[in-house]
Design a protein around this motif. Structure first.
Motif, PDB file in Angstrom:
ATOM      1  N   HIS A 217       0.807  -1.229   0.000  1.00 39.21           N
ATOM      2  CA  HIS A 217       0.000   0.000   0.000  1.00 39.21           C
ATOM      3  C   HIS A 217       0.835   1.271   0.000  1.00 39.21           C
ATOM      4  O   HIS A 217       0.283   2.367   0.067  1.00 39.21           O
TER       5      HIS A 217
ATOM      6  N   LEU B  67       2.345   1.777  -5.099  1.00 40.12           N
ATOM      7  CA  LEU B  67       1.141   2.129  -5.874  1.00 40.12           C
ATOM      8  C   LEU B  67       1.501   2.813  -7.188  1.00 40.12           C
ATOM      9  O   LEU B  67       0.800   2.660  -8.190  1.00 40.12           O
TER      10      LEU B  67
ATOM     11  N   ASN C 148       2.554  -0.232  -9.191  1.00 38.69           N
ATOM     12  CA  ASN C 148       1.534  -1.270  -9.350  1.00 38.69           C
ATOM     13  C   ASN C 148       0.229  -0.699  -8.807  1.00 38.69           C
ATOM     14  O   ASN C 148      -0.074  -0.817  -7.622  1.00 38.69           O
TER      15      ASN C 148
ATOM     16  N   ILE D 261      -2.872  -1.223  -8.573  1.00 40.24           N
ATOM     17  CA  ILE D 261      -3.893  -1.938  -7.785  1.00 40.24           C
ATOM     18  C   ILE D 261      -3.387  -2.222  -6.366  1.00 40.24           C
ATOM     19  O   ILE D 261      -4.157  -2.569  -5.472  1.00 40.24           O
TER      20      ILE D 261
ATOM     21  N   THR E  86       3.103  -4.869 -15.015  1.00 38.37           N
ATOM     22  CA  THR E  86       2.282  -5.426 -13.935  1.00 38.37           C
ATOM     23  C   THR E  86       1.326  -6.461 -14.524  1.00 38.37           C
ATOM     24  O   THR E  86       1.215  -6.579 -15.746  1.00 38.37           O
ATOM     25  N   GLN E  87       0.633  -7.159 -13.643  1.00 40.62           N
ATOM     26  CA  GLN E  87      -0.313  -8.227 -13.968  1.00 40.62           C
ATOM     27  C   GLN E  87       0.454  -9.454 -14.485  1.00 40.62           C
ATOM     28  O   GLN E  87       0.959  -9.480 -15.612  1.00 40.62           O
TER      29      GLN E  87
ATOM     30  N   PRO F 221      -8.547 -14.298  -7.795  1.00 35.58           N
ATOM     31  CA  PRO F 221      -9.134 -13.015  -7.363  1.00 35.58           C
ATOM     32  C   PRO F 221     -10.054 -13.139  -6.152  1.00 35.58           C
ATOM     33  O   PRO F 221     -10.095 -12.228  -5.324  1.00 35.58           O
TER      34      PRO F 221
ATOM     35  N   ASN G 215      -7.751 -13.631  -2.927  1.00 33.61           N
ATOM     36  CA  ASN G 215      -6.639 -12.702  -2.723  1.00 33.61           C
ATOM     37  C   ASN G 215      -6.713 -12.068  -1.323  1.00 33.61           C
ATOM     38  O   ASN G 215      -7.787 -11.941  -0.735  1.00 33.61           O
TER      39      ASN G 215
ATOM     40  N   ARG H 287      -6.604  -9.080  -0.185  1.00 33.12           N
ATOM     41  CA  ARG H 287      -7.497  -7.939   0.087  1.00 33.12           C
ATOM     42  C   ARG H 287      -8.959  -8.388   0.173  1.00 33.12           C
ATOM     43  O   ARG H 287      -9.754  -7.810   0.917  1.00 33.12           O
TER      44      ARG H 287
END
Ligand SMILES: N[C@@H](CCC(=O)N[C@@H](CS)C(=O)NCC(=O)O)C(=O)O
Length: 209
Positions: free
Chosen positions: A39, A44, A47, A49, A64-65, A106, A109, A111
């Motif tokens: 975070h 950020l 990346n 997200i 990224t990804q 997803p 994950n 979060r």
């Protein structure tokens, strides 16, 4: 190249396997997801997200990804290939990889799981949630496999194996019932004996605890 990574991150593990398979060297920069390094403003910016992995190329470009990065690595370093040459086989291989990347990861994950916990669910309920989606997705993955291959889609590792092995590592961690997934555990044994997969294992990472 610099790989921003966390030892337990399955999406970082995908990239470590692929980089090793292709013999590409990289420096690992560990972010601790357990203490919230994802975070920070600097992460950020890299990346948006707020996660790992990110791959920073020698010219400073940031990728990224994980699935996009895997396709990039395949494009710039085509040998050994991680995609079957037969288009039908390649489509089924990508479908299997996406069961993990789009249908399992997803919803499990960090979060998402933290949000479920913050809504009042217990640790047991959260683990049962994760196992539910891992089992369902891994059963779908197994159903998509052609018969009689050493790895998921042929006699050499593909992107499907690159996604499968990290997901199985999570499944072991959370105690998913793998008794109906014998084909996957056989493929896992073969992959784990492969030097590229072995060097990518979470336990072998500099930030492993
Ligand atoms: N779709 C992304 C997912 C990346 C991702 O979310 N990675 C996890 C670790 S496996 C993460 O950084 N989670 C941090 C969080 O949820 O706070 C990818 O494939 O790269």
């Amino acid at each position: 190249m610099k790989l921003y990574s966390y030892w337990r991150s399955s999406t970082s593990y995908r990239l470590r396997i692929a980089l090793n398979l292709k013999g590409l060297s990289y420096e690992t920069i560990a972010l601790d997801l357990a203490t919230g390094d994802q975070h920070t403003q600097s992460n950020l910016q890299r990346n948006p997200i707020g996660g790992v992995p990110s791959l920073v190329l020698e010219d400073g470009s940031v990728l990224t990804q994980s699935m996009a990065i895997l396709e990039y690595l395949e494009a710039v370093c085509p040998a050994p290939s991680m995609i079957p040459s037969n288009p039908l086989m390649a489509a089924n291989m990508r479908a299997s990889a996406n069961v993990i990347a789009s249908d399992i990861h997803p919803v499990n994950n960090l979060r998402v799981v933290s949000t479920i916990k913050s809504m009042g669910h217990t640790q047991d309920e959260v683990v049962s949630w994760m196992n539910r989606w891992m089992l369902r997705g891994l059963q779908a993955f197994q159903a998509l496999l052609p018969a009689g291959t050493k790895f998921s889609f042929g006699d050499a590792p593909t992107l499907a194996d690159v996604c499968l092995i990290p997901q199985l590592n999570n499944a072991h961690r959370w105690g998913t019932d793998l008794s109906s997934l014998k084909r996957l555990t056989e493929i896992e044994t073969r992959c784990l004996a492969h030097p590229a997969f072995d060097a990518a294992h979470p336990r072998r990472q500099p930030d492993a605890i």
